[in-house]
Design an enzyme around this catalytic site. Structure first.
Site, short mmCIF file in Angstrom:
data_model
loop_
_atom_site.label_atom_id
_atom_site.label_comp_id
_atom_site.label_asym_id
_atom_site.label_seq_id
_atom_site.Cartn_x
_atom_site.Cartn_y
_atom_site.Cartn_z
N ASP A 24 0.86 -1.18 0.00
CA ASP A 24 0.00 0.00 0.00
C ASP A 24 0.90 1.24 0.00
O ASP A 24 1.60 1.49 0.99
CB ASP A 24 -0.89 -0.04 1.26
N TYR A 66 -12.15 12.12 -4.23
CA TYR A 66 -11.29 11.84 -5.39
C TYR A 66 -10.74 13.14 -5.96
O TYR A 66 -9.53 13.30 -6.14
CB TYR A 66 -12.10 11.09 -6.44
#
Ligand code: UDP
Length: 325
Positions: A59, A148
């Site tokens: 990640d 986003y």
């Protein structure tokens, strides 16, 4: 001459996997990185046998360690469909902020050039049409797309700061709607949604009256533009997309014709803050990179449909949310 080595974050995703393919084909060593939240190893399984390719299941919102030299870092890790980032908003914010910070820190140490995947979403529901790089956008920070859009806007700001303050070589691509093989069939985006519905014999869910527009770019054209931008010496954002604009209703009709489905378009509620129109102004990319898209929508859609037809009926039945339940 020593081989160049590139790190691709989001390597198992739609765009990341195509970038890995391209850089391998160009003779680079490729380090792929992905935490597989929205990516799928199936997209890169053909690369695992190559000595030029290595993969880290990691990640990038956490400290990134890559042994050895790196010449380039392409930051493509991020959920990228409205359904995904509604479902995993915090990860979306983290990968666009902490993730790019880690990538830029890594780039400083390795003296690597960084290219970040930004997006037409930085323009929000645009008041300028078509969108030029100079336009600052019309984004609702607390709306459903805010996680986003703002992550990507922050990512651009952070990238420019590392460029101006630390002298890191950086490139910013603003990607408009892109399609092609390896899109996740059920990520909720309009093309996989429509083709999946046609293949399952369901009606096609058109949001609103379908008068909103998008401009769809075939993935190979996008990758070519990114490849050229990486090797340019231009640090400010560059739009890469196909300016061939179409309404979602017309797009649905094209999919019905292509798939030969006997189903029809049915209207569903328009999601909040859904941009009414979107079309890239690619004057800058043409001038700077001598780039423009080559694949027309009819050809690109045919290739993409042929890909979706190869998926098993089990894959076809999966719901959009299967990964998160
Ligand atoms: N859309 C639609 N039906 C669907 C999915 C999306 O009509 O099943 C519409 C959506 O409202 C938007 C456009 O298609 O206007 C493109 O949506 P997508 O999620 O692919 O990407 P966006 O450009 O909105 O990020």
């Amino acid at each position: 001459m020593t081989k160049k080595r590139v790190l691709v974050t989001g390597a198992a995703g739609f765009l990341g996997s195509h970038l890995c393919d391209r850089f391998i084909a160009e003779g680079y060593d490729v380090v792929g990185m992905d935490n597989l939240i929205t990516g799928d190893l199936k997209n890169i399984e053909h690369l695992f046998k190559l000595k030029e390719f290595e993969f880290y299941n990691h990640d990038v919102s956490k400290f990134i360690h890559v042994p050895g030299n790196l010449d380039y870092i392409l930051h493509f890790a991020s959920p990228a469909s409205p359904i995904d980032y509604l479902k995993i908003p915090i990860q979306t914010l983290k990968v666009g902020s902490l993730g790019i910070h880690n990538c830029l820190g890594l780039a400083r140490v390795k003296k690597a050039r960084v290219l970040i995947a930004s997006t037409s979403e930085v323009y929000g529901d645009p008041m300028v049409h078509p969108q030029t790089e100079e336009y600052w956008g019309n984004v609702n920070p607390v709306g459903p797309r805010g996680v986003y859009d703002e992550a990507k806007r922050f990512q651009e700001a952070m990238t420019m700061a590392y460029h101006t303050y630390h002298g890191v070589e950086t490139r910013i691509v603003r990607i408009f709607n892109t399609y092609g093989p390896r899109m996740r069939l059920n990520d909720g985006r309009v093309l996989p949604a429509f083709i999946g519905q046609a293949l399952r014999g369901e009606d096609l869910t058109m949001f609103g009256d379908g008068s909103q527009t998008r401009s769809f770019c075939y993935v190979d054209d996008l990758v070519e533009g990114i490849f050229r931008l990486l090797h340019s010496n231009y640090a400010s954002p560059v739009n890469i997309g196909n300016p061939d604009e179409i309404t979602i209703k017309e797009f649905g009709e094209e999919i019905i014709k292509l798939t030969g489905t006997s189903q029809k378009l049915v209207s569903k509620p328009l999601p909040k803050d859904d941009p009414k129109q979107r079309k890239p102004d690619i004057t800058l990319a043409k001038k700077l990179l001598d780039w423009e898209p080559k694949v027309n929508r009819a050809d690109g859609l045919k290739i993409t449909y042929d890909y979706f037809k190869t998926l098993s009926s089990e894959e076809l039945q999966k719901t959009a949310y299967h990964r998160f339940e």
